[in-house]
Write a protein that holds these residues in place. Structure first.
Motif, PDB file in Angstrom:
ATOM      1  N   UNK A  14       0.850  -1.193   0.000  1.00 55.06           N
ATOM      2  CA  UNK A  14       0.000   0.000   0.000  1.00 55.06           C
ATOM      3  C   UNK A  14       0.883   1.240   0.000  1.00 55.06           C
ATOM      4  N   UNK A  15       0.594   2.143  -0.944  1.00 54.15           N
ATOM      5  CA  UNK A  15       1.373   3.365  -1.116  1.00 54.15           C
ATOM      6  C   UNK A  15       0.628   4.607  -0.647  1.00 54.15           C
ATOM      7  N   UNK A  16      -0.587   4.419  -0.143  1.00 56.26           N
ATOM      8  CA  UNK A  16      -1.356   5.549   0.327  1.00 56.26           C
ATOM      9  C   UNK A  16      -2.843   5.277   0.253  1.00 56.26           C
ATOM     10  N   UNK A  17      -3.623   6.349   0.327  1.00 55.28           N
ATOM     11  CA  UNK A  17      -5.081   6.202   0.292  1.00 55.28           C
ATOM     12  C   UNK A  17      -5.731   7.488  -0.175  1.00 55.28           C
ATOM     13  N   UNK A  18      -6.960   7.332  -0.628  1.00 55.73           N
ATOM     14  CA  UNK A  18      -7.809   8.457  -1.026  1.00 55.73           C
ATOM     15  C   UNK A  18      -9.141   8.296  -0.302  1.00 55.73           C
TER      16      UNK A  18
END
Length: 107
Positions: A14-18
């Protein structure tokens, strides 16, 4: 409905979220779903950037919209934070399925 997308590499990292939208569960100021999601998202962003010292590749936080993305080199430092956020949000999704949707987007 609030839509949360975890930004994941093909290998699952996982590289991030929105986070986008509003739950519509209750009026502004009384919406516990929005409050829970917002609080959790800000906790992760603040923990990663201020406590762990990670400089985000992208950080945008506006009304009803948050995007947080890290560089691949920072993934090991952020892994547990993102896993905790995923557990928290999927638990909320189980309780409030008509107000929150959690998914993954390959980046």
């Amino acid at each position: 409905m609030i839509c949360v997308e975890f930004l994941a590499q093909p290998d699952g990292r996982v590289m991030g979220f929105r986070v986008e939208g509003h739950s519509g569960y209750a009026e502004e100021g009384a919406d516990i779903v929005c409050a829970a999601v917002s609080s959790a998202a800000y906790l992760i962003v603040n923990s990663v950037t201020e406590v762990r010292g990670v400089s985000p590749l992208c950080l945008r936080a506006e009304e009803g919209d948050m995007l947080f993305r890290i560089e691949p080199k920072d993934e090991p430092v952020c892994r547990d934070f993102f896993a905790g956020l995923r557990l928290h949000l999927t638990g909320l999704e189980e309780q409030y399925p008509e107000y929150l949707e959690v998914s993954y987007l390959e980046v």
